[in-house]
Enzyme design. Structure first.
Site, short mmCIF file in Angstrom:
data_model
loop_
_atom_site.label_atom_id
_atom_site.label_comp_id
_atom_site.label_asym_id
_atom_site.label_seq_id
_atom_site.Cartn_x
_atom_site.Cartn_y
_atom_site.Cartn_z
N LYS A 15 0.83 -1.21 0.00
CA LYS A 15 0.00 0.00 0.00
C LYS A 15 0.87 1.26 0.00
O LYS A 15 0.60 2.19 -0.75
CB LYS A 15 -0.93 0.02 1.23
CG LYS A 15 -1.90 -1.14 1.30
CD LYS A 15 -2.90 -0.99 2.44
CE LYS A 15 -2.30 -1.09 3.82
NZ LYS A 15 -1.84 -2.43 4.21
N ARG A 90 -9.90 0.43 8.90
CA ARG A 90 -9.46 -0.94 9.17
C ARG A 90 -10.56 -1.78 9.84
O ARG A 90 -10.35 -2.96 10.09
CB ARG A 90 -8.25 -0.95 10.11
CG ARG A 90 -6.97 -0.40 9.53
CD ARG A 90 -6.16 -1.48 8.87
NE ARG A 90 -4.90 -1.80 9.48
CZ ARG A 90 -3.76 -1.13 9.31
NH1 ARG A 90 -3.73 -0.04 8.59
NH2 ARG A 90 -2.65 -1.55 9.86
N ARG A 124 11.72 -6.17 4.73
CA ARG A 124 11.57 -4.74 4.49
C ARG A 124 12.43 -3.89 5.43
O ARG A 124 12.55 -4.19 6.61
CB ARG A 124 10.08 -4.45 4.73
CG ARG A 124 9.64 -3.07 4.68
CD ARG A 124 8.17 -3.02 4.40
NE ARG A 124 7.34 -3.24 5.57
CZ ARG A 124 6.02 -3.11 5.55
NH1 ARG A 124 5.38 -2.83 4.44
NH2 ARG A 124 5.32 -3.32 6.65
N ARG A 164 11.63 -3.29 10.72
CA ARG A 164 10.78 -2.33 11.40
C ARG A 164 10.29 -2.99 12.68
O ARG A 164 10.05 -4.19 12.71
CB ARG A 164 9.57 -2.07 10.49
CG ARG A 164 9.28 -0.62 10.27
CD ARG A 164 8.38 -0.43 9.11
NE ARG A 164 7.04 -0.93 9.35
CZ ARG A 164 6.04 -0.81 8.49
NH1 ARG A 164 6.24 -0.19 7.34
NH2 ARG A 164 4.85 -1.29 8.75
N ARG A 175 -0.93 -9.51 12.70
CA ARG A 175 -1.48 -8.46 11.84
C ARG A 175 -2.28 -9.07 10.69
O ARG A 175 -3.32 -8.54 10.29
CB ARG A 175 -0.37 -7.55 11.31
CG ARG A 175 0.16 -6.63 12.38
CD ARG A 175 1.50 -6.05 12.01
NE ARG A 175 1.41 -5.04 10.99
CZ ARG A 175 2.39 -4.77 10.12
NH1 ARG A 175 3.51 -5.46 10.14
NH2 ARG A 175 2.23 -3.83 9.23
P1 AMP Z 1 0.44 -0.14 8.93
O1 AMP Z 1 1.81 0.32 8.55
O2 AMP Z 1 -0.65 0.53 8.13
O3 AMP Z 1 0.31 -1.64 8.89
O4 AMP Z 1 0.21 0.30 10.44
C1 AMP Z 1 1.09 -0.08 11.49
C2 AMP Z 1 0.33 -0.15 12.81
O5 AMP Z 1 -0.25 1.13 13.11
C3 AMP Z 1 -0.83 -1.14 12.82
O6 AMP Z 1 -0.41 -2.46 13.10
C4 AMP Z 1 -1.71 -0.55 13.92
O7 AMP Z 1 -1.19 -0.85 15.21
C5 AMP Z 1 -1.55 0.96 13.70
N1 AMP Z 1 -2.58 1.45 12.76
C6 AMP Z 1 -2.39 1.94 11.50
N2 AMP Z 1 -3.55 2.29 10.92
C7 AMP Z 1 -4.52 2.01 11.83
C8 AMP Z 1 -5.94 2.12 11.84
N3 AMP Z 1 -6.62 2.58 10.77
N4 AMP Z 1 -6.60 1.72 12.96
C9 AMP Z 1 -5.95 1.27 14.04
N5 AMP Z 1 -4.61 1.10 14.10
C10 AMP Z 1 -3.89 1.48 13.02
#
Ligand code: AMP
Length: 218
Positions: A15, A90, A124, A164, A175
Site C-alpha cells: 500500500k 481498518r 523490508r 521495522r 497483523r
Molecule cells: P500499517 O503500517 O498501516 O500496517 O500500520 C502499522 C500499525 O499502526 C498497525 O499495526 C496498527 O497498530 C496501527 N494502525 C495503522 N492504521 C490504523 C488504523 N486505521 N486503525 C488502528 N490502528 C492502526
C-alpha cells in the site's frame, strides 16, 4: 472536484509503495498513511505515540477513539485536496466514521498471495535519513558496502538492514489475522457502493502511467 481514494489490502500488499508511486506521478494527490503517522509519533515519543505503542508492538489496532480523531483532523487540514488514504479504515467503526466525514470515489483492493507478503514484510527496511523503502529479497539499494549494508539510492546515506519494530514474524502473523477478521465486511461495504476495484498487486511497480491513470479513473 477533489478525488478521494482508499488503498486497502493486507499488511505487505504494498500500500505504501503503491501510494508513493501514485503521488510521485500524480502530485495533486496527498498521501495519508495512518501507519506512518503512528510510527512518526512513536519515534518522537508524543502523547499519541505513547498511547499507540503497546498496540503497535503487538500488531493490534490502535483504539478507534484515537485513530478516528487523528484522521478527521488530517482530512480537515486538506479539505479541498485530492487524497489517497492508506491504512484506514481498518474496521466497520472506522468505515462508518469515514462515511460521515468524507465522500469516497474509489476503493482499491490490493491482492497479493500470503507467501509473497511474508517475504516482503520480513525483508523490508528503510533509509534512516530519508525514509526510502527497500527490501532485502526483492528491492535492494544498488550499492552494497558490506553484509546487509548499502548506500541509499535516493539520499546517499549508509543503511544497515533493520527490521521495522512492528515487522517481526509473530507480529506479522497477528497483523494478518487481524486483517482477515476485519476485511470482509469492509470490502463488501464498498462493493455495495460500487466503489470496489481489485488490483493484482504482485508487481505494481511495473504498471505504466497510462495503466495507473486507468486504475484511478483520472
Ligand atoms: P500499517 O503500517 O498501516 O500496517 O500500520 C502499522 C500499525 O499502526 C498497525 O499495526 C496498527 O497498530 C496501527 N494502525 C495503522 N492504521 C490504523 C488504523 N486505521 N486503525 C488502528 N490502528 C492502526
Amino acid at each position: 472536484m477533489p478525488t478521494h481514494i482508499i488503498i486497502f489490502g493486507p499488511p505487505g500488499s504494498g500500500k505504501g509503495t503503491f501510494s508513493g508511486r501514485l503521488t510521485n506521478i500524480f502530485p495533486q494527490f496527498e498521501h495519508i498513511s495512518t501507519g506512518d503517522i503512528f510510527r512518526e509519533n512513536l519515534k518522537n515519543e508524543t502523547p499519541l505515540g505513547k498511547k499507540a505503542k503497546e498496540y503497535m508492538e503487538k500488531g493490534e489496532l490502535v483504539p478507534n477513539s484515537l485513530t478516528n480523531d487523528l484522521v478527521k483532523d488530517k482530512l480537515e487540514q486538506i479539505e479541498e485536496k485530492s487524497w489517497i488514504l492508506d491504512g484506514y479504515p481498518r474496521n466497520m467503526n472506522q468505515v462508518e466514521f469515514l462515511d460521515k466525514h468524507a465522500k469516497i470515489d474509489l476503493f482499491l483492493l490490493l491482492e497479493v498471495p500470503r507467501d509473497v507478503i511474508k517475504k516482503r514484510i520480513l525483508g523490508r527496511f528503510s533509509c534512516p535519513e530519508c525514509g526510502e523503502i527497500y527490501n532485502k529479497y526483492t528491492l535492494q539499494p544498488e550499492k552494497k558496502i558490506g553484509n546487509e549494508k548499502w548506500i541509499c539510492d535516493k539520499c546517499g546515506a549508509e543503511i544497515e538492514f533493520r527490521q521495522r519494530s512492528d515487522d517481526s514474524e509473530e507480529t506479522l502473523n497477528n497483523r494478518l489475522d487481524v486483517y482477515e477478521e476485519n476485511a470482509e465486511p469492509i470490502i463488501q461495504h464498498y462493493k455495495e457502493k460500487d466503489k470496489l476495484k481489485k488490483i493484482d498487486a504482485e508487481d505494481t511497480l511495473e504498471l505504466t502511467e497510462k495503466e495507473l491513470k486507468d486504475i484511478l479513473e483520472i
